[in-house]
Motif scaffolding. Structure first.
Motif, PDB file in Angstrom:
ATOM      1  N   GLU A 183      10.413  21.606  -9.500  1.00  0.00           N
ATOM      2  CA  GLU A 183       9.347  22.011 -10.419  1.00  0.00           C
ATOM      3  C   GLU A 183       8.009  21.384 -10.073  1.00  0.00           C
ATOM      4  N   GLY A 184       8.017  20.495  -9.092  1.00  0.00           N
ATOM      5  CA  GLY A 184       6.756  19.904  -8.669  1.00  0.00           C
ATOM      6  C   GLY A 184       6.393  18.627  -9.392  1.00  0.00           C
ATOM      7  N   MET A 185       7.388  17.977 -10.026  1.00  0.00           N
ATOM      8  CA  MET A 185       7.107  16.696 -10.679  1.00  0.00           C
ATOM      9  C   MET A 185       6.763  15.642  -9.629  1.00  0.00           C
ATOM     10  N   THR A 186       5.690  14.922  -9.851  1.00  0.00           N
ATOM     11  CA  THR A 186       5.334  13.804  -8.979  1.00  0.00           C
ATOM     12  C   THR A 186       6.297  12.661  -9.276  1.00  0.00           C
ATOM     13  N   MET A 187       6.990  12.187  -8.249  1.00  0.00           N
ATOM     14  CA  MET A 187       7.993  11.149  -8.506  1.00  0.00           C
ATOM     15  C   MET A 187       7.964  10.043  -7.467  1.00  0.00           C
ATOM     16  N   VAL A 188       8.237   8.828  -7.932  1.00  0.00           N
ATOM     17  CA  VAL A 188       8.497   7.720  -7.030  1.00  0.00           C
ATOM     18  C   VAL A 188       9.908   7.244  -7.342  1.00  0.00           C
ATOM     19  N   ILE A 189      10.765   7.252  -6.327  1.00  0.00           N
ATOM     20  CA  ILE A 189      12.184   7.011  -6.549  1.00  0.00           C
ATOM     21  C   ILE A 189      12.647   5.838  -5.693  1.00  0.00           C
ATOM     22  N   ALA A 190      13.098   4.785  -6.356  1.00  0.00           N
ATOM     23  CA  ALA A 190      13.747   3.699  -5.622  1.00  0.00           C
ATOM     24  C   ALA A 190      15.221   4.038  -5.560  1.00  0.00           C
ATOM     25  N   THR A 191      15.788   4.058  -4.362  1.00  0.00           N
ATOM     26  CA  THR A 191      17.187   4.509  -4.271  1.00  0.00           C
ATOM     27  C   THR A 191      17.929   3.887  -3.104  1.00  0.00           C
ATOM     28  N   HIS A 192      19.264   3.811  -3.285  1.00  0.00           N
ATOM     29  CA  HIS A 192      20.154   3.436  -2.191  1.00  0.00           C
ATOM     30  C   HIS A 192      20.864   4.664  -1.629  1.00  0.00           C
ATOM     31  N   GLU A 193      20.630   5.838  -2.253  1.00  0.00           N
ATOM     32  CA  GLU A 193      21.302   7.059  -1.819  1.00  0.00           C
ATOM     33  C   GLU A 193      20.494   7.669  -0.668  1.00  0.00           C
ATOM     34  N   ASP A 238       0.861  -1.189   0.000  1.00  0.00           N
ATOM     35  CA  ASP A 238       0.000   0.000   0.000  1.00  0.00           C
ATOM     36  C   ASP A 238       0.894   1.236   0.000  1.00  0.00           C
ATOM     37  N   VAL A 239       0.706   2.081  -1.005  1.00  0.00           N
ATOM     38  CA  VAL A 239       1.463   3.337  -1.052  1.00  0.00           C
ATOM     39  C   VAL A 239       0.541   4.405  -1.612  1.00  0.00           C
ATOM     40  N   LYS A 240       0.634   5.606  -1.049  1.00  0.00           N
ATOM     41  CA  LYS A 240      -0.124   6.723  -1.615  1.00  0.00           C
ATOM     42  C   LYS A 240       0.852   7.846  -1.947  1.00  0.00           C
ATOM     43  N   VAL A 241       0.746   8.341  -3.164  1.00  0.00           N
ATOM     44  CA  VAL A 241       1.620   9.433  -3.600  1.00  0.00           C
ATOM     45  C   VAL A 241       0.733  10.577  -4.065  1.00  0.00           C
ATOM     46  N   ASP A 242       0.797  11.711  -3.359  1.00  0.00           N
ATOM     47  CA  ASP A 242       0.008  12.867  -3.788  1.00  0.00           C
ATOM     48  C   ASP A 242       0.680  13.553  -4.975  1.00  0.00           C
ATOM     49  N   GLU A 243      -0.115  14.331  -5.702  1.00  0.00           N
ATOM     50  CA  GLU A 243       0.447  15.105  -6.800  1.00  0.00           C
ATOM     51  C   GLU A 243       1.531  16.041  -6.262  1.00  0.00           C
ATOM     52  N   HIS A 244       2.603  16.215  -7.036  1.00  0.00           N
ATOM     53  CA  HIS A 244       3.757  17.060  -6.701  1.00  0.00           C
ATOM     54  C   HIS A 244       4.567  16.522  -5.521  1.00  0.00           C
ATOM     55  N   GLU A 245       4.274  15.315  -5.119  1.00  0.00           N
ATOM     56  CA  GLU A 245       5.011  14.763  -3.991  1.00  0.00           C
ATOM     57  C   GLU A 245       6.142  13.873  -4.499  1.00  0.00           C
ATOM     58  N   VAL A 246       7.233  13.792  -3.734  1.00  0.00           N
ATOM     59  CA  VAL A 246       8.328  12.891  -4.071  1.00  0.00           C
ATOM     60  C   VAL A 246       8.395  11.806  -3.005  1.00  0.00           C
ATOM     61  N   VAL A 247       8.155  10.566  -3.431  1.00  0.00           N
ATOM     62  CA  VAL A 247       8.199   9.453  -2.499  1.00  0.00           C
ATOM     63  C   VAL A 247       9.439   8.624  -2.801  1.00  0.00           C
ATOM     64  N   CYS A 248      10.250   8.375  -1.782  1.00  0.00           N
ATOM     65  CA  CYS A 248      11.419   7.521  -1.970  1.00  0.00           C
ATOM     66  C   CYS A 248      11.156   6.145  -1.386  1.00  0.00           C
ATOM     67  N   LEU A 249      11.498   5.112  -2.173  1.00  0.00           N
ATOM     68  CA  LEU A 249      11.399   3.743  -1.702  1.00  0.00           C
ATOM     69  C   LEU A 249      12.797   3.305  -1.316  1.00  0.00           C
ATOM     70  N   ILE A 250      12.964   2.901  -0.044  1.00  0.00           N
ATOM     71  CA  ILE A 250      14.261   2.367   0.367  1.00  0.00           C
ATOM     72  C   ILE A 250      14.053   0.941   0.845  1.00  0.00           C
ATOM     73  N   GLY A 251      15.159   0.239   0.966  1.00  0.00           N
ATOM     74  CA  GLY A 251      15.074  -1.150   1.397  1.00  0.00           C
ATOM     75  C   GLY A 251      16.152  -1.963   0.719  1.00  0.00           C
ATOM     76  N   ALA A 252      16.396  -3.166   1.242  1.00  0.00           N
ATOM     77  CA  ALA A 252      17.466  -3.999   0.716  1.00  0.00           C
ATOM     78  C   ALA A 252      17.150  -4.449  -0.702  1.00  0.00           C
ATOM     79  N   SER A 253      18.164  -4.911  -1.410  1.00  0.00           N
ATOM     80  CA  SER A 253      17.936  -5.499  -2.723  1.00  0.00           C
ATOM     81  C   SER A 253      16.978  -6.677  -2.588  1.00  0.00           C
ATOM     82  N   GLY A 254      16.032  -6.784  -3.502  1.00  0.00           N
ATOM     83  CA  GLY A 254      15.087  -7.889  -3.434  1.00  0.00           C
ATOM     84  C   GLY A 254      13.890  -7.601  -2.567  1.00  0.00           C
TER      85      GLY A 254
END
Lengths: 252, 272
Positions: free
Chosen positions: A192-202, A28-44
């Protein structure tokens, strides 16, 4: 879960298996408009699979995904139309090696949106200019550095004028000195307000840029919250353990 | 690369080896008769130019070239269609895929000469009005196209399979349809990779144009046979063989050139 605002994304109870490998177990994930959500977690943990599901590159087994009010996981949805509104950038760039930078960028606007050649090239040129790649327009991808290739890949996705960008470990394949130039591009998009979902290790980057951080563990969102809470005062033991390993590795 | 000394040594050793072979042939018991039957200058010339009773091998060879050129163009297109049909996913297209598989299995399995007989003698034998005016050589071309398209389709398919799945993912993620991803992203990369094996198949095709003679067309091999039978001399075969070799060598060298260029490119790619 309440509906996301405007052009946001709602992921509800999504399951996905590859054979016996149950990768997503009720996300379950909710991402609002103009929001940046980062997904973190181990590989796999399912970060990439979740992004691929949102882009419909992988069909979900159950659950639903709503984008901009439309249930995109419903049957009979035109996947090509949905994808035109959602840009995705991959860890391995996936540029088309037989095409110049310019052609890489103009291909989809011309062939999927039906924009004429001149307009598509103007659009590409202004994006290349903005990201400091104007002098690379006639090069082939294998003549570029990894950082340049990844920036071209981001421009290629942006040329479709998507309302949402999905970034899948976009710095994961880069030499350390090339990471910053790519992260800078993403920061600009966020401003600029781009809605983004980012999987990252940074992790440092996630802390700076995210409005919401989701910690994925074995196919579920183990903990979600604003970055200051997740990174300084995580509630879940699993999150703490993960962050301790990251700190021990000197990555935070 | 060979240095000056290398060139000298290789030239010398080539002369020695060829000299020994020539000596061995000249000293063998049947040398005179072999020279007369296969390499008589008079017969070489006559079969080359043709006589009143037998056709010129060279002009007959023009028919081989025509057959090859026509068949090649059709094969390139037909085989690509078969390969693409075979790679269409989804249960709805199962019948199409199955047909493409059956086609390649069938025509790769049957010897070309049997296909030639079946098409060249079988189809006119049906007595259909439309086919009564079709030339023998046309049936020959059809048979070559049927057999070689099956081979070439497999070559294309190997190329399509070699394009990494992530390329398709990138194309589809941009909203390109399945067909446009195939056309703009997969096929251009696939075809580039299979050009060397493709040319290799065409060298085979060039030679197999000789088999069309079983349907009565007088191409180079048949013309050589006519001359040989009338004059009890095989120099005509040597002429025909030389013509085939002359035609295939440029294609063979061109293939080598492409393979070498490919390797240079790959190595350049790794170096970065």
């Amino acid at each position: 879960m309440t509906a996301p605002s405007g052009g946001g994304i709602l992921v509800e109870g999504v399951h996905k298996s590859f054979g016996d490998n149950h990768v997503l177990r009720g996300i379950d994930v909710k991402v609002d408009e103009h929001e940046v959500v980062c997904l973190i977690g181990a590989s796999g943990s399912g970060k990439s699979t979740l992004l691929r599901c949102i882009n419909l590159l992988e069909p979900v087994d159950s659950g639903r995904i709503v984008v901009g009010g439309e249930e995109i996981t419903a049957r009979r949805v035109d996947v090509d139309r949905v994808r035109r509104g959602i840009g995705i950038v991959f860890q391995a760039f996936n540029l088309f090696p037989h095409m110049t930078v310019l052609r890489n960028i103009t291909l989809a606007p011309r062939e999927a949106l039906g924009i004429d050649k001149k307009a598509a090239e103007e659009r590409a040129a202004s994006l290349l200019e903005r990201f400091g790649l104007s002098d690379k327009r006639d090069e082939y991808p294998d003549r570029l550095s990894g950082g340049q290739q990844q920036r071209v890949a981001i421009v290629r996705a942006l040329a479709m004028r998507p309302s949402i960008m999905l970034l899948d470990e976009v710095t994961g394949a880069l030499d350390p000195e090339l990471v910053a130039e790519v992260l800078q591009v993403i920061r600009e998009l966020a401003h600029e307000g781009m809605t983004m979902v980012i999987a990252t290790h940074e992790m440092g980057f996630a802390r700076d840029i995210a409005s919401l951080v989701c910690f994925l563990d074995r196919g579920v969102v183990a903990e979600a919250g604003p970055p200051e809470r997740i990174f300084t005062d995580p509630q879940e033991p699993r999150t703490r353990q993960f962050l301790q390993r990251i700190i021990a590795a000197g990555r935070l | 690369m060979l240095g000056n000394r290398g060139v000298l040594v290789s030239t010398a050793s080539t002369i020695v080896v060829l000299g020994l072979i020539a000596l061995a042939i000249a000293m063998s018991p049947g040398a005179d008769i072999v020279r007369e039957r296969f390499f008589s200058w008079e017969h070489l010339k006559q079969s080359f130019l043709g006589t009143e009773t037998s056709p010129s091998v060279v002009s007959a060879f023009l028919l081989n070239i025509r057959i090859f050129m026509t068949a090649e163009v059709i094969i390139l297109v037909l085989a690509l269609v078969i390969a693409v049909v075979r790679s269409i996913p989804g249960p709805v297209f199962f019948p199409l895929r199955a047909m493409a598989v059956a086609y390649t299995d069938l025509f790769r399995g049957i010897p070309l000469i049997l296909v030639l007989y079946m098409i060249g003698f079988g189809v006119p034998g049906l007595g259909l009005k439309y086919f009564s005016s079709v030339a023998d050589v046309t049936y020959g071309i059809v048979a070559l196209v049927l057999v070689y398209s099956a081979y070439v389709a497999e070559v294309y398919r190997a190329g399509i399979d070699s394009v990494h799945e992530s390329q398709v993912a990138a194309a589809r993620s941009l909203g390109l349809s399945r067909w446009k991803s195939m056309r703009f992203v997969v096929l251009p990369q696939a075809i580039r990779r299979v050009i060397p094996p493709l040319l290799n198949d065409f060298i085979g095709l060039q030679k197999d144009t000789a088999l069309v003679s079983v349907l009565g067309s007088i191409e180079a091999a048949r013309a050589a046979q006519i001359y040989g039978a009338e004059n009890f001399n095989y120099a005509s075969y040597v002429v025909a063989a030389a013509l085939f070799v002359l035609m295939t060598i440029p294609l063979a060298r061109f293939t080598d050139h492409l393979i070498a260029r490919d390797r240079r490119r790959r190595e350049a790619g790794f170096a970065r």
